[in-house]
Design a protein around this motif. Structure first.
Motif, PDB file in Angstrom:
ATOM      1  N   VAL A  21      45.372  46.974  33.202  1.00 39.73           N
ATOM      2  CA  VAL A  21      45.659  45.701  33.891  1.00 39.73           C
ATOM      3  C   VAL A  21      46.574  44.861  33.016  1.00 39.73           C
ATOM      4  N   THR A  22      47.193  43.884  33.645  1.00 37.47           N
ATOM      5  CA  THR A  22      48.124  42.988  32.937  1.00 37.47           C
ATOM      6  C   THR A  22      47.730  41.537  33.227  1.00 37.47           C
ATOM      7  N   ILE A  47      40.361  48.180  31.214  1.00 35.20           N
ATOM      8  CA  ILE A  47      38.992  47.831  31.571  1.00 35.20           C
ATOM      9  C   ILE A  47      38.107  49.009  31.172  1.00 35.20           C
ATOM     10  N   CYS A  48      37.306  48.837  30.125  1.00 40.50           N
ATOM     11  CA  CYS A  48      36.497  49.929  29.589  1.00 40.50           C
ATOM     12  C   CYS A  48      35.014  49.778  29.885  1.00 40.50           C
ATOM     13  N   VAL A  77      38.178  43.119  29.348  1.00 44.66           N
ATOM     14  CA  VAL A  77      39.464  43.786  29.095  1.00 44.66           C
ATOM     15  C   VAL A  77      39.598  44.032  27.599  1.00 44.66           C
ATOM     16  N   THR A  78      39.974  45.284  27.241  1.00 44.21           N
ATOM     17  CA  THR A  78      40.226  45.654  25.837  1.00 44.21           C
ATOM     18  C   THR A  78      41.729  45.761  25.653  1.00 44.21           C
ATOM     19  N   LEU A 104      36.743  38.398  27.910  1.00 41.99           N
ATOM     20  CA  LEU A 104      36.240  38.247  29.277  1.00 41.99           C
ATOM     21  C   LEU A 104      37.288  37.451  30.049  1.00 41.99           C
ATOM     22  N   VAL A 105      37.959  38.107  31.027  1.00 42.91           N
ATOM     23  CA  VAL A 105      39.110  37.518  31.712  1.00 42.91           C
ATOM     24  C   VAL A 105      38.754  37.326  33.188  1.00 42.91           C
TER      25      VAL A 105
END
Length: 532
Positions: free
Chosen positions: A168-169, A184-185, A196-197, A205-206
């Protein structure tokens, strides 16, 4: 905020710290209730529309969600309603939690006040439970047994899951990692955020709204069973109706409050205008008095100038006579001026020969009074007792030199009294106090100056004080004192106990242990006194 250093932690007393904590929470409650007035203004004026919000609840959720959103704001408005309905007992409610169990009594102020009083009797500093117990005693809640209802099994959340290891961006310019990509792991902790890593190994946390549009749309979708969808729609409709009802009640309450404030402001303005009118009236009275004084001074100045002019004429006539006509007599000019003054004086003089031939055409009372004074002087010159008795009979006093002299001095004040009283009556507007300030000085000769006043002047005085119509006569039961200002009994208080015709018996007030002193006086030696 209270900060404690490690070095002073041991020195800080428990009671001080505990008191500080309680004071802080109490201040928070007060500020929270104070914010309600501003929230109410935002609601009534619909100022939230400036920011693009469609309704008040949307504004609360958008701007005040950190402080509890619409639910918390609604609770604070309810607390404000309870405090207003409680009147003077509203100060006993310290926060919204205490007002919450009393909200159902807000429409019945009598029961609300009774519940607060009952809570204060049980505990001088009542808590939420005390108010709830008191409200339940004053207005018990009906016990309704709810029928058993088997709820359907809730299926698992059928919302689509974001696949793991999906790249993701960050698409939000406001995010500090805008434009960076990550993976996203892990499973999402909620429906609106993802873990998101990033390439540097940091895990954040986004929000879904900060990510790609596809991820945000997938993560926000959620499906419910049909029966839950219908129940949710019904609850939303019920919630909407309840909000509209609360808004209507708030609007009515605020309109009533605004009307009450407007009435109070108008009342204050009327009172201030009344005070201003009274002050202006007093100033006008003072100005009128000053004008009267200035008018009197101007008249005296004119009379003084006339006297100086007459004296100058006499001096001029005496100092510059013709040399041939001086001799031992006055000049013709001085004689002319002197004869003019004598003629004016004779015009105002009562001729006894004329009175012997015919009755006076005017001022009969004045003629009789002057005749009494003349008989007094004749009695003194001739040592005639009959003339003295005649003078006393005419003047209305006892046949003694001292009594006649006192009466003569009183009657000499009569022209001045009539002149000053008529000056007051000539004003456009005056009060009884202004008239009495002048008439009180001549109370001894009230009967004399009253006889000289015209009918219209007497009616004007009577309109101010009905009891001033006719000078009262001394009779049995009258409260009197001596008429002579130099007499010891001038300020004493006595009561007429017997009427002997021209004389009366007066009992003077003494102490309670001594009998009253009674004496016989002529009526003209006494004057009436107020009963107080």
């Amino acid at each position: 905020m209270l900060t404690v250093d490690r070095e002073t932690k041991s020195e800080l007393h428990y009671d001080d710290l505990n008191s500080s904590i309680k004071d802080t929470f109490a201040a928070l409650d007060r500020f929270e209730l104070q914010a309600v007035e501003q929230v109410r203004l935002m609601h009534d004026e619909q100022m939230y529309r400036i920011a693009g919000y469609k309704n008040f609840s949307e504004y609360c959720q958008g701007e005040l969600h950190v402080y509890g959103g619409y639910r918390r704001i609604n609770q604070l408005l309810g607390a404000s309603k309870v405090i207003s309905a409680a009147g003077e007992f509203g100060s006993q409610i310290k926060n919204e939690r205490q007002a919450r169990p009393l909200l159902r009594l807000a429409k019945e102020p009598e029961k609300l006040i009774a519940a607060i009083t009952l809570a204060l009797e049980s505990n001088p500093e009542p808590s939420e439970s005390d108010f709830a117990a008191a409200a339940n005693i004053v207005a018990p809640l009906p016990r309704v047994r709810k029928p058993f209802h088997q709820e359907p099994m809730v299926p698992k959340n059928q919302e689509p899951l974001v696949p793991k290891n999906m790249k993701v961006t960050i698409s939000s310019p406001e995010h500090p990692r805008y434009g960076e990509s990550g993976v996203i792991c892990a499973d999402a902790p909620n429906n609106s955020q993802q873990i998101v890593t990033f390439s540097d190994g940091e895990r954040l946390l986004v929000n879904n709204t900060d990510l790609d549009a596809a991820i945000a749309s997938e993560s926000t979708e959620r499906t419910y069973p049909k029966e839950y969808t219908e129940a949710i729609a019904a609850l939303k409709e019920q919630h909407k109706l309840e909000l509209e009802r609360l808004e209507q009640e708030l609007r009515i309450g605020l309109q009533a409050e605004v009307s009450a404030r407007a009435e109070a402001q108008v009342s204050e303005q009327i009172q201030s205008l009344q005070q201003l009118y009274n002050q202006q009236k007093e100033q006008n009275i003072q100005l009128q008095q000053r004008l009267d004084e200035m008018e009197g001074l101007r008249n005296l100045k004119i009379e003084n100038q006339q006297l100086h002019q007459r004296i100058g004429e006499l001096e001029h006539a005496l100092l510059e006579p013709p040399q041939q006509q001086w001799g031992n007599t006055m000049t013709q000019q001085a004689t002319k001026v002197f004869n003019k003054q004598v003629k004016l004086a004779l015009e105002k003089t009562i001729d006894l020969r004329t009175l012997a031939l015919e009755p006076p055409k005017e001022n009969a009372t004045e003629c009789l009074r002057l005749m009494g004074m003349a008989l007094k002087n004749l009695a003194s010159a001739m040592n005639n007792t009959q003339a003295l008795e005649a003078a006393a009979l005419i003047l209305g006093t006892s046949p003694t030199q001292s009594a006649i002299a006192t009466r003569t001095e009183q009657l000499q004040l009569l022209p001045q009294a009539i002149r000053e009283i008529r000056q007051v009556l000539a004003r456009i507007e005056f009060t009884w106090q202004e008239f009495w300030a002048v008439a009180e000085k001549y109370e001894v000769i009230k009967a004399d100056y009253w006889a000289e006043l015209t009918t219209s002047e007497k009616e004007l005085i009577s309109a101010l004080n009905p009891y001033a119509n006719v000078p009262l006569t001394i009779q049995v039961g009258s409260i009197v004192c001596h008429a002579d200002p130099n007499h010891p009994l001038y300020i004493a208080k006595g009561k007429v106990v017997q009427d002997l015709g021209e004389q009366v018996v007066v009992a003077w007030d003494n102490s309670q242990d001594e009998p009253k002193n009674t004496s016989i006086y002529n009526k003209y030696e006494l004057r009436l006194r107020d009963r107080n």
